[in-house]
Design a protein around this motif. Sequence first.
Motif, PDB file in Angstrom:
ATOM      1  N   ALA A 164      -0.407  19.081   1.168  1.00 22.16           N
ATOM      2  CA  ALA A 164      -0.735  17.740   1.130  1.00 22.16           C
ATOM      3  C   ALA A 164       0.266  17.392   0.665  1.00 22.16           C
ATOM      4  CB  ALA A 164      -1.859  17.737   0.085  1.00 22.16           C
ATOM      5  N   MET A 165       0.604  15.625   0.618  1.00 18.23           N
ATOM      6  CA  MET A 165       1.302  15.032  -0.110  1.00 18.23           C
ATOM      7  C   MET A 165       1.037  14.459  -1.876  1.00 18.23           C
ATOM      8  SD  MET A 165       3.789  13.277  -0.738  1.00 18.23           S
ATOM      9  CE  MET A 165       4.965  12.613   0.452  1.00 18.23           C
ATOM     10  N   HIS A 166      -0.350  14.321  -2.227  1.00 14.94           N
ATOM     11  CA  HIS A 166      -1.100  14.373  -3.017  1.00 14.94           C
ATOM     12  C   HIS A 166      -1.711  15.939  -3.798  1.00 14.94           C
ATOM     13  CE1 HIS A 166       1.291  10.076  -3.099  1.00 14.94           C
ATOM     14  NE2 HIS A 166      -0.064  10.096  -1.652  1.00 14.94           N
ATOM     15  N   LEU A 167      -1.268  16.594  -4.302  1.00 16.77           N
ATOM     16  CA  LEU A 167      -1.686  17.697  -5.250  1.00 16.77           C
ATOM     17  C   LEU A 167      -1.845  16.931  -6.595  1.00 16.77           C
ATOM     18  CD1 LEU A 167       0.828  20.032  -3.705  1.00 16.77           C
ATOM     19  CD2 LEU A 167      -1.155  19.361  -2.895  1.00 16.77           C
ATOM     20  N   PRO A 168      -2.837  17.717  -7.167  1.00 15.75           N
ATOM     21  CA  PRO A 168      -3.738  17.316  -9.080  1.00 15.75           C
ATOM     22  C   PRO A 168      -2.508  17.245  -9.449  1.00 15.75           C
ATOM     23  CG  PRO A 168      -4.773  18.752  -7.863  1.00 15.75           C
ATOM     24  CD  PRO A 168      -3.429  18.917  -6.493  1.00 15.75           C
ATOM     25  N   ASP A 169      -1.907  18.270  -9.481  1.00 13.63           N
ATOM     26  CA  ASP A 169      -0.470  18.372 -10.300  1.00 13.63           C
ATOM     27  C   ASP A 169       1.154  18.033 -10.266  1.00 13.63           C
ATOM     28  OD1 ASP A 169      -0.418  20.426  -8.661  1.00 13.63           O
ATOM     29  OD2 ASP A 169      -0.034  22.139 -10.108  1.00 13.63           O
ATOM     30  N   LEU A 181       4.591  18.997   5.686  1.00 16.29           N
ATOM     31  CA  LEU A 181       3.861  18.393   5.300  1.00 16.29           C
ATOM     32  C   LEU A 181       2.909  18.238   6.058  1.00 16.29           C
ATOM     33  CD1 LEU A 181       3.422  16.974   2.479  1.00 16.29           C
ATOM     34  CD2 LEU A 181       4.637  14.341   3.555  1.00 16.29           C
ATOM     35  N   ILE A 182       1.758  17.826   5.565  1.00 16.92           N
ATOM     36  CA  ILE A 182       0.198  17.111   6.252  1.00 16.92           C
ATOM     37  C   ILE A 182       0.223  16.760   5.625  1.00 16.92           C
ATOM     38  CG2 ILE A 182      -2.545  18.241   7.035  1.00 16.92           C
ATOM     39  CD1 ILE A 182      -1.554  20.862   7.453  1.00 16.92           C
ATOM     40  N   SER A 211      -1.224  11.845   4.897  1.00  9.65           N
ATOM     41  CA  SER A 211      -1.714  10.317   6.358  1.00  9.65           C
ATOM     42  C   SER A 211      -0.710   9.729   5.415  1.00  9.65           C
ATOM     43  CB  SER A 211      -3.526  10.137   5.824  1.00  9.65           C
ATOM     44  OG  SER A 211      -3.791  10.375   4.689  1.00  9.65           O
ATOM     45  N   GLU A 212      -0.596   9.881   4.574  1.00  7.85           N
ATOM     46  CA  GLU A 212       0.878   9.486   3.669  1.00  7.85           C
ATOM     47  C   GLU A 212       1.761   8.760   4.665  1.00  7.85           C
ATOM     48  OE1 GLU A 212       1.806   7.422   1.185  1.00  7.85           O
ATOM     49  OE2 GLU A 212       1.196   8.163  -0.312  1.00  7.85           O
ATOM     50  N   THR A 213       2.178   7.452   4.489  1.00 12.42           N
ATOM     51  CA  THR A 213       3.075   7.026   4.973  1.00 12.42           C
ATOM     52  C   THR A 213       4.268   5.846   4.302  1.00 12.42           C
ATOM     53  OG1 THR A 213       1.796   4.724   4.801  1.00 12.42           O
ATOM     54  CG2 THR A 213       1.617   5.975   6.850  1.00 12.42           C
ATOM     55  N   LEU A 214       3.919   5.773   2.346  1.00 10.02           N
ATOM     56  CA  LEU A 214       5.048   4.889   1.644  1.00 10.02           C
ATOM     57  C   LEU A 214       6.502   5.934   2.357  1.00 10.02           C
ATOM     58  CD1 LEU A 214       3.412   4.136  -1.261  1.00 10.02           C
ATOM     59  CD2 LEU A 214       4.037   2.896   0.629  1.00 10.02           C
ATOM     60  N   TYR A 215       7.686   5.576   1.832  1.00 14.44           N
ATOM     61  CA  TYR A 215       8.592   5.694   1.885  1.00 14.44           C
ATOM     62  C   TYR A 215       8.677   5.876   0.629  1.00 14.44           C
ATOM     63  CZ  TYR A 215      14.147   5.551   1.981  1.00 14.44           C
ATOM     64  OH  TYR A 215      15.768   5.766   1.993  1.00 14.44           O
ATOM     65  N   ARG A 216       8.426   5.926  -0.187  1.00 12.64           N
ATOM     66  CA  ARG A 216       9.112   6.480  -1.471  1.00 12.64           C
ATOM     67  C   ARG A 216       8.897   8.218  -1.674  1.00 12.64           C
ATOM     68  NH1 ARG A 216       4.710   3.731  -3.695  1.00 12.64           N
ATOM     69  NH2 ARG A 216       2.832   3.945  -5.002  1.00 12.64           N
ATOM     70  N   TYR A 217       7.563   8.502  -1.159  1.00 12.86           N
ATOM     71  CA  TYR A 217       7.142   9.188  -0.998  1.00 12.86           C
ATOM     72  C   TYR A 217       7.399  10.435   0.549  1.00 12.86           C
ATOM     73  CZ  TYR A 217       3.760   8.247  -4.142  1.00 12.86           C
ATOM     74  OH  TYR A 217       2.626   7.920  -5.104  1.00 12.86           O
ATOM     75  N   LEU A 218       7.760   9.673   1.081  1.00 13.99           N
ATOM     76  CA  LEU A 218       8.000  10.824   2.549  1.00 13.99           C
ATOM     77  C   LEU A 218       9.301  10.908   2.486  1.00 13.99           C
ATOM     78  CD1 LEU A 218       5.525   8.840   5.050  1.00 13.99           C
ATOM     79  CD2 LEU A 218       5.995  11.597   3.956  1.00 13.99           C
ATOM     80  N   GLU A 219      10.882  10.300   1.923  1.00 13.69           N
ATOM     81  CA  GLU A 219      11.640  10.377   2.095  1.00 13.69           C
ATOM     82  C   GLU A 219      12.280  11.046   1.384  1.00 13.69           C
ATOM     83  OE1 GLU A 219      15.891   9.231   3.521  1.00 13.69           O
ATOM     84  OE2 GLU A 219      14.178   8.801   3.856  1.00 13.69           O
ATOM     85  N   PRO A 220      11.901  11.846   0.327  1.00  9.30           N
ATOM     86  CA  PRO A 220      12.434  13.225  -0.016  1.00  9.30           C
ATOM     87  C   PRO A 220      12.224  14.435   0.257  1.00  9.30           C
ATOM     88  CG  PRO A 220      11.238  11.887  -1.961  1.00  9.30           C
ATOM     89  CD  PRO A 220      11.321  10.937  -1.079  1.00  9.30           C
ATOM     90  N   ILE A 221      10.830  14.108   1.150  1.00  8.80           N
ATOM     91  CA  ILE A 221      10.633  15.553   2.300  1.00  8.80           C
ATOM     92  C   ILE A 221      11.742  15.276   3.501  1.00  8.80           C
ATOM     93  CG2 ILE A 221       8.454  16.246   3.971  1.00  8.80           C
ATOM     94  CD1 ILE A 221       7.437  16.488   1.430  1.00  8.80           C
TER      95      ILE A 221
END
Length: 267
Positions: free
Chosen positions: A57-62, A85-86, A88-98
């Motif tokens: 997932a994108m958002h993990l506890p740590d 990556l599985i 629902s995130e759509t923000l560029y700042r999160y997805l671009e590094p992936i």
Amino acid sequence: MELQELLILVIEPSRMQRNIITNHLRSLGVQAIEEFSDASEALERMRSITPDIVMSAMHLPDMTGSELVGEMRKVAGLDEVVFFLISSETLYRYLEPIRQSGAATILPKPFDPEELRKALLSAVEYVDDRQNADEDHDDAFEDLWVLVVDDSKMSRRYLSRILTSLGVVNQREAKDGAEALQVLKNQRFDLVITDYNMPNIDGLELVQHIRQYTDQPAVPVLVVTSEQDEEPLISFKQVGVTAICRKPLSYHSLKQLLKHLIVDQTI
């Protein structure tokens, strides 16, 4: 390798989401699945056993999924592990590094089971080719020269691994269009693979310069980009780009395209 031979690590804080993912994997024949709710525990496990695929997932506890794949790419052995990556995130700042890390796929929540199956089959093909890197290569690749242009070191390494799996051993790299043009002055290539968004000289300017001002204007140029806006991609077609691929890259699709661009055009 078959799907049932894969070792997959699933990292998802929601137990319900983990169950959905693992149930789909088992329905496809995957047997070796290890589940984690946070990234640190998964990374510790990876230090003792190298998985074939990590699904997170994108958002993990740590940490975020982007930070997780960044940590993996720093470790020898884990830098080549297929990453899904599985989210629902759509923000560029999160997805671009992936996208820049060489991730194999980004699947939305909820994902299409058929898209998961295709992504897994592509991953199996990649693992097979990586494990048999010195066997069964097409002879047409042996004498070819390929220039990879990308400001992301991780992206260059991922593309280099794909080329190596095909048997392309003659490779050069450049970190932007300006450096690529200097390389092109002194050496001829059978294929140029370039990113779009780069400092100094971007991919569009690079293609324009190749087509108008170099002594190899007909060299095939493949643009591999995370650009989501269609307008600049239309500009690429107007200046004579050979093909465009979106990040994240499907290994199977890119492999077939490279075979077409490199092999089919030279026989």
